[in-house]
Design an enzyme around this catalytic site. Structure first.
Site, PDB file in Angstrom:
ATOM      1  N   ASN A  79     -23.425 -18.684 -41.224  1.00 23.60           N
ATOM      2  CA  ASN A  79     -23.067 -19.326 -42.723  1.00 23.60           C
ATOM      3  C   ASN A  79     -21.909 -18.333 -43.350  1.00 23.60           C
ATOM      4  O   ASN A  79     -21.505 -17.103 -42.553  1.00 23.60           O
ATOM      5  CB  ASN A  79     -24.110 -18.981 -43.710  1.00 23.60           C
ATOM      6  CG  ASN A  79     -25.292 -20.044 -43.295  1.00 23.60           C
ATOM      7  OD1 ASN A  79     -25.135 -21.006 -42.897  1.00 23.60           O
ATOM      8  ND2 ASN A  79     -26.454 -19.221 -43.271  1.00 23.60           N
ATOM      9  N   CYS A 136     -26.365 -26.679 -37.166  1.00 21.55           N
ATOM     10  CA  CYS A 136     -25.595 -27.283 -38.181  1.00 21.55           C
ATOM     11  C   CYS A 136     -25.039 -28.571 -37.393  1.00 21.55           C
ATOM     12  O   CYS A 136     -24.394 -28.730 -36.270  1.00 21.55           O
ATOM     13  CB  CYS A 136     -23.978 -26.448 -38.805  1.00 21.55           C
ATOM     14  SG  CYS A 136     -23.159 -27.645 -39.674  1.00 21.55           S
ATOM     15  N   CYS A 150     -23.332 -32.166 -44.866  1.00 21.80           N
ATOM     16  CA  CYS A 150     -24.491 -31.306 -44.240  1.00 21.80           C
ATOM     17  C   CYS A 150     -25.030 -32.110 -43.285  1.00 21.80           C
ATOM     18  O   CYS A 150     -25.801 -33.029 -43.602  1.00 21.80           O
ATOM     19  CB  CYS A 150     -25.370 -30.316 -45.178  1.00 21.80           C
ATOM     20  SG  CYS A 150     -26.579 -29.489 -44.189  1.00 21.80           S
ATOM     21  N   GLY A 151     -25.009 -31.865 -41.860  1.00 21.64           N
ATOM     22  CA  GLY A 151     -25.373 -32.890 -40.859  1.00 21.64           C
ATOM     23  C   GLY A 151     -26.859 -32.832 -40.979  1.00 21.64           C
ATOM     24  O   GLY A 151     -27.513 -34.014 -40.792  1.00 21.64           O
TER      25      GLY A 151
END
Length: 313
Positions: free
Chosen positions: A92, A101, A252-253
């Protein structure tokens, strides 16, 4: 690709002199570095400095491409999936380690291709090691589709009894809202809002408060199902997200997957298996299938773009 089994070279301190690429998936942006010899020592401070949007390059996270054999987590995955030769070492923007992610893994595969580290024809797939397990990524003419694997409720008994399991407070919301916590290999808490105006008014600079919070924190998605919910058999929703260790991101996947899972669960038995999720950075697709073993898998599709290359000074 030849498997790497030799010990790593002496660790290379910091990022100075290292080549990098900058890429994004629907606005969720990443710095990517290649480490084919397992010799780059990336610290939390390095990542935070590189991802700083004022004093660094700026990104939601940093991804190191390293052969799976150089990491304990990667070697464990190779025992069952020897084709997962490359590992997505994802951090992150604050430097903390994350499981995986969904947007990042698409950009990661695109980076491997553009860097000449792998070959992958249109329609072909490859396995990628992550801390959230092996993810299979398929290339298409307009992007990449990722088999994100199975999902699960973080608090299954509470979810089954009430369809929610927590209360979420966020700046801009007058009262706490019920949330549903879902694991996509990383934790998510999904909150339904009534209308787009409410979604826009929610301020996500500070992390929302979740009670109870999953043990390792959580990403929080605020969703508005469209009215009508379906268009041509495809479910429609809009979403914003505060990512754990990052802040609000344009996309955000794994969060889009969690949002579709929760909305589908709330909608009931007639809900569709294909969803279009609108995020501030664009649109991603989510699809549910039944695996050969009988479990339900979630597939995430969307674009991946590289926008720049450079060298850390």
């Amino acid at each position: 690709m030849t498997s790497h089994t030799e010990p790593a070279l002496s660790a290379r301190p910091g990022l100075t002199g290292l080549s990098f690429s900058k890429g994004h998936g629907t606005g969720n942006d990443f710095i990517l570095v290649a480490d084919p010899n397992g010799s780059v020592d990336v610290t939390a401070a390095d990542v935070a400095a590189a991802c700083d949007r004022h004093r660094g390059i700026g990104a939601d996270g940093l991804i190191r491409a390293v052969p799976s054999s150089f990491l304990p987590e990667g070697r464990a995955l190779l025992e069952d999936t020897p084709e997962a030769q490359w590992f997505m070492d994802y951090r992150n923007s604050d430097g903390s380690v994350s499981e995986m992610c969904g947007n990042g893994v698409r950009v990661f595969v695109h980076f491997l291709l553009e860097s000449g580290l792998v070959e992958l024809a249109d329609g072909a797939s490859m396995a990628i090691g992550t801390r959230g397990g092996v993810k299979v990524v398929k290339r298409s003419v307009d992007g990449y589709s990722v088999d994100m694997g199975p999902w699960e409720f973080i608090y299954p008994e509470a979810a089954a009894a009430r369809a929610t399991d927590s209360l979420v407070e966020a700046d801009g919301l007058q009262v706490a809202r019920p949330g549903l916590s879902i694991s996509m290999g990383n934790p998510h808490t999904v909150v339904a809002l009534a209308e787009i105006a409410e979604l826009r008014a929610t301020r996500l600079f500070d992390a929302p408060s979740v009670d109870p919070a999953p043990p390792h924190g959580t990403n929080v998605e605020f969703v508005v199902p469209h009215d009508p919910l379906m268009h041509d058999g495809v479910g429609q929703l809009s979403m914003r997200v505060h990512e754990r260790g990052v802040g609000e991101t344009l996309s955000c996947g794994t969060g889009a997957c969690a949002a579709a899972i929760a909305t589908r669960y709330w909608a009931g038995a007639d809900a569709p298996d294909v969803w279009s999720v609108t995020v501030p950075g664009g649109i991603v697709g989510v699809r549910f299938t039944v695996s050969a073993q009988g479990g339900e898998h979630v597939h995430l599709s969307g674009p991946a773009v590289l926008v720049a290359r450079g060298t850390f000074s």
